[in-house]
Scaffold this motif. Structure first.
Motif, PDB file in Angstrom:
ATOM      1  N   ARG A 159       0.865  -1.176   0.000  1.00 27.55           N
ATOM      2  CA  ARG A 159       0.000   0.000   0.000  1.00 27.55           C
ATOM      3  C   ARG A 159       0.902   1.226   0.000  1.00 27.55           C
ATOM      4  O   ARG A 159       1.712   1.408   0.894  1.00 27.55           O
ATOM      5  CB  ARG A 159      -0.902   0.003   1.221  1.00 27.55           C
ATOM      6  N   VAL A 160       0.761   2.042  -1.042  1.00 26.34           N
ATOM      7  CA  VAL A 160       1.614   3.209  -1.230  1.00 26.34           C
ATOM      8  C   VAL A 160       0.718   4.439  -1.392  1.00 26.34           C
ATOM      9  O   VAL A 160      -0.236   4.405  -2.177  1.00 26.34           O
ATOM     10  CB  VAL A 160       2.501   3.042  -2.491  1.00 26.34           C
ATOM     11  N   PRO A 161       1.013   5.520  -0.675  1.00 25.28           N
ATOM     12  CA  PRO A 161       0.236   6.743  -0.904  1.00 25.28           C
ATOM     13  C   PRO A 161       0.293   7.145  -2.375  1.00 25.28           C
ATOM     14  O   PRO A 161       1.331   6.987  -3.033  1.00 25.28           O
ATOM     15  CB  PRO A 161       0.940   7.784  -0.025  1.00 25.28           C
ATOM     16  N   GLU A 162      -0.825   7.638  -2.877  1.00 22.91           N
ATOM     17  CA  GLU A 162      -0.940   7.947  -4.301  1.00 22.91           C
ATOM     18  C   GLU A 162       0.157   8.903  -4.781  1.00 22.91           C
ATOM     19  O   GLU A 162       0.742   8.711  -5.840  1.00 22.91           O
ATOM     20  CB  GLU A 162      -2.322   8.545  -4.599  1.00 22.91           C
ATOM     21  N   SER A 163       0.463   9.934  -3.982  1.00 19.35           N
ATOM     22  CA  SER A 163       1.476  10.909  -4.408  1.00 19.35           C
ATOM     23  C   SER A 163       2.853  10.256  -4.527  1.00 19.35           C
ATOM     24  O   SER A 163       3.597  10.526  -5.471  1.00 19.35           O
ATOM     25  CB  SER A 163       1.532  12.080  -3.432  1.00 19.35           C
ATOM     26  N   LEU A 164       3.185   9.379  -3.590  1.00 21.22           N
ATOM     27  CA  LEU A 164       4.475   8.685  -3.652  1.00 21.22           C
ATOM     28  C   LEU A 164       4.508   7.718  -4.829  1.00 21.22           C
ATOM     29  O   LEU A 164       5.523   7.606  -5.528  1.00 21.22           O
ATOM     30  CB  LEU A 164       4.748   7.946  -2.335  1.00 21.22           C
ATOM     31  N   PHE A 165       3.396   7.039  -5.046  1.00 21.66           N
ATOM     32  CA  PHE A 165       3.316   6.102  -6.166  1.00 21.66           C
ATOM     33  C   PHE A 165       3.512   6.823  -7.497  1.00 21.66           C
ATOM     34  O   PHE A 165       4.237   6.343  -8.375  1.00 21.66           O
ATOM     35  CB  PHE A 165       1.973   5.374  -6.147  1.00 21.66           C
ATOM     36  N   GLU A 166       2.876   7.973  -7.653  1.00 23.49           N
ATOM     37  CA  GLU A 166       3.023   8.726  -8.899  1.00 23.49           C
ATOM     38  C   GLU A 166       4.461   9.198  -9.094  1.00 23.49           C
ATOM     39  O   GLU A 166       4.977   9.176 -10.209  1.00 23.49           O
ATOM     40  CB  GLU A 166       2.053   9.915  -8.927  1.00 23.49           C
ATOM     41  N   TYR A 167       5.097   9.618  -8.022  1.00 27.55           N
ATOM     42  CA  TYR A 167       6.497  10.033  -8.130  1.00 27.55           C
ATOM     43  C   TYR A 167       7.374   8.835  -8.506  1.00 27.55           C
ATOM     44  O   TYR A 167       8.242   8.939  -9.370  1.00 27.55           O
ATOM     45  CB  TYR A 167       6.981  10.662  -6.820  1.00 27.55           C
ATOM     46  N   ALA A 168       7.124   7.687  -7.881  1.00 29.30           N
ATOM     47  CA  ALA A 168       7.884   6.473  -8.205  1.00 29.30           C
ATOM     48  C   ALA A 168       7.660   6.074  -9.658  1.00 29.30           C
ATOM     49  O   ALA A 168       8.610   5.686 -10.352  1.00 29.30           O
ATOM     50  CB  ALA A 168       7.478   5.332  -7.267  1.00 29.30           C
ATOM     51  N   ARG A 169       6.423   6.183 -10.128  1.00 31.15           N
ATOM     52  CA  ARG A 169       6.125   5.855 -11.523  1.00 31.15           C
ATOM     53  C   ARG A 169       6.911   6.769 -12.467  1.00 31.15           C
ATOM     54  O   ARG A 169       7.492   6.324 -13.447  1.00 31.15           O
ATOM     55  CB  ARG A 169       4.633   5.979 -11.802  1.00 31.15           C
ATOM     56  N   HIS A 170       6.949   8.048 -12.126  1.00 31.40           N
ATOM     57  CA  HIS A 170       7.676   9.018 -12.945  1.00 31.40           C
ATOM     58  C   HIS A 170       9.176   8.677 -12.987  1.00 31.40           C
ATOM     59  O   HIS A 170       9.785   8.678 -14.068  1.00 31.40           O
ATOM     60  CB  HIS A 170       7.452  10.429 -12.387  1.00 31.40           C
ATOM     61  N   VAL A 171       9.755   8.384 -11.830  1.00 31.12           N
ATOM     62  CA  VAL A 171      11.184   8.053 -11.776  1.00 31.12           C
ATOM     63  C   VAL A 171      11.459   6.758 -12.536  1.00 31.12           C
ATOM     64  O   VAL A 171      12.443   6.658 -13.285  1.00 31.12           O
ATOM     65  CB  VAL A 171      11.677   7.951 -10.314  1.00 31.12           C
ATOM     66  N   ALA A 172      10.597   5.759 -12.383  1.00 31.76           N
ATOM     67  CA  ALA A 172      10.782   4.490 -13.099  1.00 31.76           C
ATOM     68  C   ALA A 172      10.741   4.706 -14.607  1.00 31.76           C
ATOM     69  O   ALA A 172      11.546   4.121 -15.346  1.00 31.76           O
ATOM     70  CB  ALA A 172       9.712   3.485 -12.675  1.00 31.76           C
ATOM     71  N   GLU A 173       9.839   5.555 -15.061  1.00 36.28           N
ATOM     72  CA  GLU A 173       9.774   5.849 -16.489  1.00 36.28           C
ATOM     73  C   GLU A 173      11.043   6.542 -16.964  1.00 36.28           C
ATOM     74  O   GLU A 173      11.574   6.218 -18.027  1.00 36.28           O
ATOM     75  CB  GLU A 173       8.555   6.724 -16.796  1.00 36.28           C
ATOM     76  N   GLU A 174      11.530   7.497 -16.181  1.00 37.98           N
ATOM     77  CA  GLU A 174      12.769   8.193 -16.548  1.00 37.98           C
ATOM     78  C   GLU A 174      13.954   7.225 -16.612  1.00 37.98           C
ATOM     79  O   GLU A 174      14.827   7.361 -17.465  1.00 37.98           O
ATOM     80  CB  GLU A 174      13.093   9.288 -15.526  1.00 37.98           C
ATOM     81  N   GLU A 175      13.976   6.264 -15.690  1.00 27.61           N
ATOM     82  CA  GLU A 175      15.065   5.285 -15.642  1.00 27.61           C
ATOM     83  C   GLU A 175      14.854   4.131 -16.612  1.00 27.61           C
ATOM     84  O   GLU A 175      15.714   3.259 -16.739  1.00 27.61           O
ATOM     85  CB  GLU A 175      15.220   4.738 -14.221  1.00 27.61           C
ATOM     86  N   LYS A 176      13.684   4.122 -17.260  1.00 27.50           N
ATOM     87  CA  LYS A 176      13.339   3.072 -18.229  1.00 27.50           C
ATOM     88  C   LYS A 176      13.366   1.676 -17.597  1.00 27.50           C
ATOM     89  O   LYS A 176      13.940   0.730 -18.132  1.00 27.50           O
ATOM     90  CB  LYS A 176      14.246   3.126 -19.457  1.00 27.50           C
ATOM     91  N   VAL A 177      12.746   1.587 -16.404  1.00 27.37           N
ATOM     92  CA  VAL A 177      12.612   0.311 -15.710  1.00 27.37           C
ATOM     93  C   VAL A 177      11.146   0.125 -15.323  1.00 27.37           C
ATOM     94  O   VAL A 177      10.372   1.085 -15.262  1.00 27.37           O
ATOM     95  CB  VAL A 177      13.500   0.221 -14.447  1.00 27.37           C
ATOM     96  N   SER A 178      10.764  -1.109 -15.061  1.00 26.03           N
ATOM     97  CA  SER A 178       9.398  -1.381 -14.622  1.00 26.03           C
ATOM     98  C   SER A 178       9.227  -0.916 -13.175  1.00 26.03           C
ATOM     99  O   SER A 178      10.196  -0.729 -12.437  1.00 26.03           O
ATOM    100  CB  SER A 178       9.104  -2.880 -14.719  1.00 26.03           C
ATOM    101  N   MET A 179       7.973  -0.753 -12.782  1.00 27.79           N
ATOM    102  CA  MET A 179       7.697  -0.384 -11.392  1.00 27.79           C
ATOM    103  C   MET A 179       8.202  -1.477 -10.462  1.00 27.79           C
ATOM    104  O   MET A 179       8.743  -1.189  -9.400  1.00 27.79           O
ATOM    105  CB  MET A 179       6.200  -0.168 -11.192  1.00 27.79           C
TER     106      MET A 179
END
Length: 78
Positions: A7-27
């Motif tokens: 369970r991840v707060p939505e704001s943290l999850f969105e930031y993690a998603r953004h960083v994962a996309e920048e790093e070109k890795v899966s969540m």
């Protein structure tokens, strides 16, 4: 391999998603890497605490006394 519902707060999850996309890795890879980095940091801290507990001023002084009294190499001086 184990599964764990996280369970991840939505704001943290969105930031993690953004960083994962920048790093070109899966969540999944992003979260596994983040967990591995934290575990590594905690293990390193534990290792140095154990080493510190085994040491002491007398042992450090003996180590310094055994070190050669030479000038530092060029570029290594203070």
């Amino acid at each position: 391999m184990a599964n764990y519902a996280l369970r991840v707060p939505e704001s943290l999850f969105e930031y993690a998603r953004h960083v994962a996309e920048e790093e070109k890795v899966s969540m999944n890879q992003f979260f596994v890497t983040a967990i591995a980095e934290k575990v590594s940091a905690l293990k390193t801290e534990s290792y140095f605490r154990e080493r510190m507990a085994r040491g002491g001023d007398a042992a450090f002084d003996a180590w310094l006394d055994a070190s050669p009294a030479t000038q530092p190499d060029a570029g290594d001086e203070l």
